[in-house]
Design a protein around this motif. Structure first.
Motif, PDB file in Angstrom:
ATOM      1  N   GLY A  24       0.755  -1.222   0.170  1.00  0.00           N
ATOM      2  CA  GLY A  24       0.083   0.052  -0.093  1.00  0.00           C
ATOM      3  C   GLY A  24       0.852   1.107  -0.159  1.00  0.00           C
ATOM      4  N   ALA A  25       1.928   1.223   0.679  1.00  0.00           N
ATOM      5  CA  ALA A  25       2.811   2.370   0.718  1.00  0.00           C
ATOM      6  C   ALA A  25       3.436   2.786  -0.674  1.00  0.00           C
ATOM      7  N   PHE A  26       3.887   1.623  -1.410  1.00  0.00           N
ATOM      8  CA  PHE A  26       4.384   1.848  -2.890  1.00  0.00           C
ATOM      9  C   PHE A  26       3.214   2.404  -3.550  1.00  0.00           C
ATOM     10  N   VAL A  27       2.043   1.734  -3.504  1.00  0.00           N
ATOM     11  CA  VAL A  27       0.990   2.336  -4.419  1.00  0.00           C
ATOM     12  C   VAL A  27       0.626   3.712  -4.039  1.00  0.00           C
ATOM     13  N   LEU A  28       0.652   4.107  -2.609  1.00  0.00           N
ATOM     14  CA  LEU A  28       0.306   5.567  -2.735  1.00  0.00           C
ATOM     15  C   LEU A  28       1.521   6.527  -2.943  1.00  0.00           C
ATOM     16  N   ILE A  34       3.624  10.371  -9.292  1.00  0.00           N
ATOM     17  CA  ILE A  34       3.473  10.113 -10.572  1.00  0.00           C
ATOM     18  C   ILE A  34       2.500  10.034 -11.212  1.00  0.00           C
ATOM     19  N   GLY A  35       1.224   9.897 -10.238  1.00  0.00           N
ATOM     20  CA  GLY A  35      -0.079   9.564 -10.860  1.00  0.00           C
ATOM     21  C   GLY A  35      -0.412   8.381 -11.439  1.00  0.00           C
ATOM     22  N   GLY A 321       0.824  13.587   2.979  1.00  0.00           N
ATOM     23  CA  GLY A 321       0.513  12.178   2.375  1.00  0.00           C
ATOM     24  C   GLY A 321       1.639  11.919   1.320  1.00  0.00           C
ATOM     25  N   LEU A 322       1.917  10.460   1.446  1.00  0.00           N
ATOM     26  CA  LEU A 322       2.886   9.928   0.615  1.00  0.00           C
ATOM     27  C   LEU A 322       3.171  10.466  -0.682  1.00  0.00           C
ATOM     28  N   GLY A 323       4.087  10.924  -1.259  1.00  0.00           N
ATOM     29  CA  GLY A 323       4.236  11.226  -2.690  1.00  0.00           C
ATOM     30  C   GLY A 323       3.786  12.598  -2.875  1.00  0.00           C
ATOM     31  N   GLN A 324       3.462  13.354  -1.764  1.00  0.00           N
ATOM     32  CA  GLN A 324       2.768  14.778  -2.062  1.00  0.00           C
ATOM     33  C   GLN A 324       3.540  15.716  -1.312  1.00  0.00           C
TER      34      GLN A 324
END
Length: 446
Positions: A24-28, A34-35, A321-324
């Motif tokens: 889930g962490a990698f998906v988020l 990168i969307g 948020g992860l990635g943001q």
């Protein structure tokens, strides 16, 4: 005593949760940064999870009564840290005009290798007491590993003399040395505990050891100071000395040893501050981090520390948020400053959750030692668990400006294959000790 089947079933449930959290962490991270999803990366993460499941199967076969919490917690921390390192790769490519950055891929491969080595050690180390027979060999090996970076053709470069380079691969032998020295300390203290617990002088209500028993502590202190001076590695020196003092206290039960250890550590730190410029610089960064001149200095600047604090402040309670977020603004965000990076995107709640995982890991390791009747296993498990806990305190305290920052890695989380390999070997040893403890008929298991 709990049935082995119940222990392994509990581990399986927790392990499935850890795998789901890792994926889930990698998906988020991918959606946030990168969307879109990169199935290739998820496939590598899947291999890491499959190896963790294989470790669970091996435990059912070879160590059915091992502690059920250690592997899920270690996998969860490894997964979260690897996801953040991969997230930073995406940020470096997107914001810093870097063609490629593959630290995350390297960390995934090291994670898979580390779990595989853990499987191998659990399978092959049928009786951990065999380590006791080679106490002095492990002590000698630990010293040799610490000295390897001084060999000219092996030295891997860097400000601190802690890396070796073999066939293009960099490795930090000090990470394995701490395990060897923990085995040596445990075996040595079991053999000499009678003399160390002999009556000493009482001063202000505390019993201090006699001069002839003071020698071992002084020798370890001198070795630690030599590491600080010669390798310019304040963190490893503190870690080794702290581990020995903690194991010495557990072995003897004497508060006087702790007081002497704290005094020696403080005296060494003060002396290093006045004598060694780089240690003095660390203290200056700690005390005057927000000073404009120090923030913009060309050497020993506090820019990195302050940006890490700003990043955590930006994350607030629940994070961006992860990635943001923008954890990539802080230099070496994937290694020394992995906690501020996670703090920015997971917030204070996320950091507290990570610290709770470390607390569980360290407490379970200490519980293994307390529950056992074998002095060697007790000291070894407590020493290794304390090493993880002390390392976390040093790094988290450093990046949050509670204490001066030193050059260590945050266990399981930070980038670095050497550290990851060593930490998963610690997991394997603790699993083996816990399995042996639970098989003792009179052991008290909580």
């Amino acid at each position: 005593m709990r049935k082995p089947q119940q222990l392994r079933n509990r581990e399986l449930v927790l392990l499935i949760f850890a795998m789901a959290l890792t994926l889930g962490a990698f998906v988020l991270v991918q959606f946030g940064a990168i969307g879109e999803l990169d199935t290739k990366v998820l496939g590598v993460v899947g291999i890491m999870c499959v190896l963790a499941f294989a470790l669970h199967i091996v435990l059912r076969i070879r160590a059915s009564q091992a502690d059920p919490f250690l592997v899920p917690v270690a996998l969860m921390l490894t997964g979260i840290g690897t996801a953040m390192i991969y997230r930073l790769d995406l940020a470096y490519v997107a914001h810093w005009n870097v063609g490629t950055s593959n630290a995350g891929e390297h960390q995934m491969l090291y994670a898979a290798l580390s779990i595989a080595l853990c499987i191998g050690l659990v399978w092959s180390l049928a009786n951990y007491r065999v380590l006791f027979k080679y106490t002095y060999i492990f002590g000698f090996l630990g010293i040799i590993l610490l000295a390897l970076p001084f060999i000219p053709f092996l030295n891997g470069g860097g400000n601190a003399v802690v890396w070796i380079s073999i066939f293009g691969f960099n490795f930090q032998p000090g990470e394995i040395a701490k395990i060897c020295l923990a085995i040596f300390f445990a075996g040595y203290l079991v053999r000499t505990r009678e003399s160390l617990t002999s009556t000493g002088k009482r001063v202000l209500g505390f019993t201090f050891p006699r001069a002839r028993e003071f020698g071992p502590l002084l020798v370890i202190w001198l070795i630690s100071m030599a590491i600080i001076v010669l390798q310019r590695d304040l963190g490893t020196g503190i870690l080794i000395f702290g581990m020995f003092v903690a194991m010495l206290y557990v072995a003897t039960g004497k508060t006087g040893w702790v007081l002497i250890g704290v005094f020696l550590a403080g005296a060494g730190a003060v002396a290093a501050t006045f004598v060694m410029p780089y240690v003095h610089g660390r203290f200056e960064q700690w005390l005057h981090a927000l000073d404009d001149d120090l923030y913009n200095a060309s050497a020993n600047a506090s820019f990195q520390l302050v940006n890490g604090l700003f990043g955590m402040a930006h994350g607030g309670m629940f994070g961006t948020g992860l990635g943001q977020g923008r954890p990539d603004i802080t230099p070496v965000a994937g290694s020394d400053y992995i906690i501020p990076s996670l703090g920015e995107e997971l917030g204070l709640v996320g950091v507290f959750a990570i610290l709770a995982l470390y607390l569980i890991f360290a407490s379970r390791g200490a519980h293994v030692g307390v529950a056992g009747q074998d002095d060697f296993g007790k000291l070894l498990s407590v020493g290794l668990s304390f090493t993880i806990a002390l390392q976390v305190f040093i790094m988290v305290g450093g990046v949050t400006r509670v204490i001066p920052l030193t050059g260590l890695t945050t266990p399981f989380l930070a980038a670095g294959g050497s550290s990851l390999l060593a930490n998963w070997l610690i997991v394997a040893i603790l699993l083996r000790v816990s399995d042996a403890v639970r098989r003792q008929p009179r052991a008290v298991i909580g």
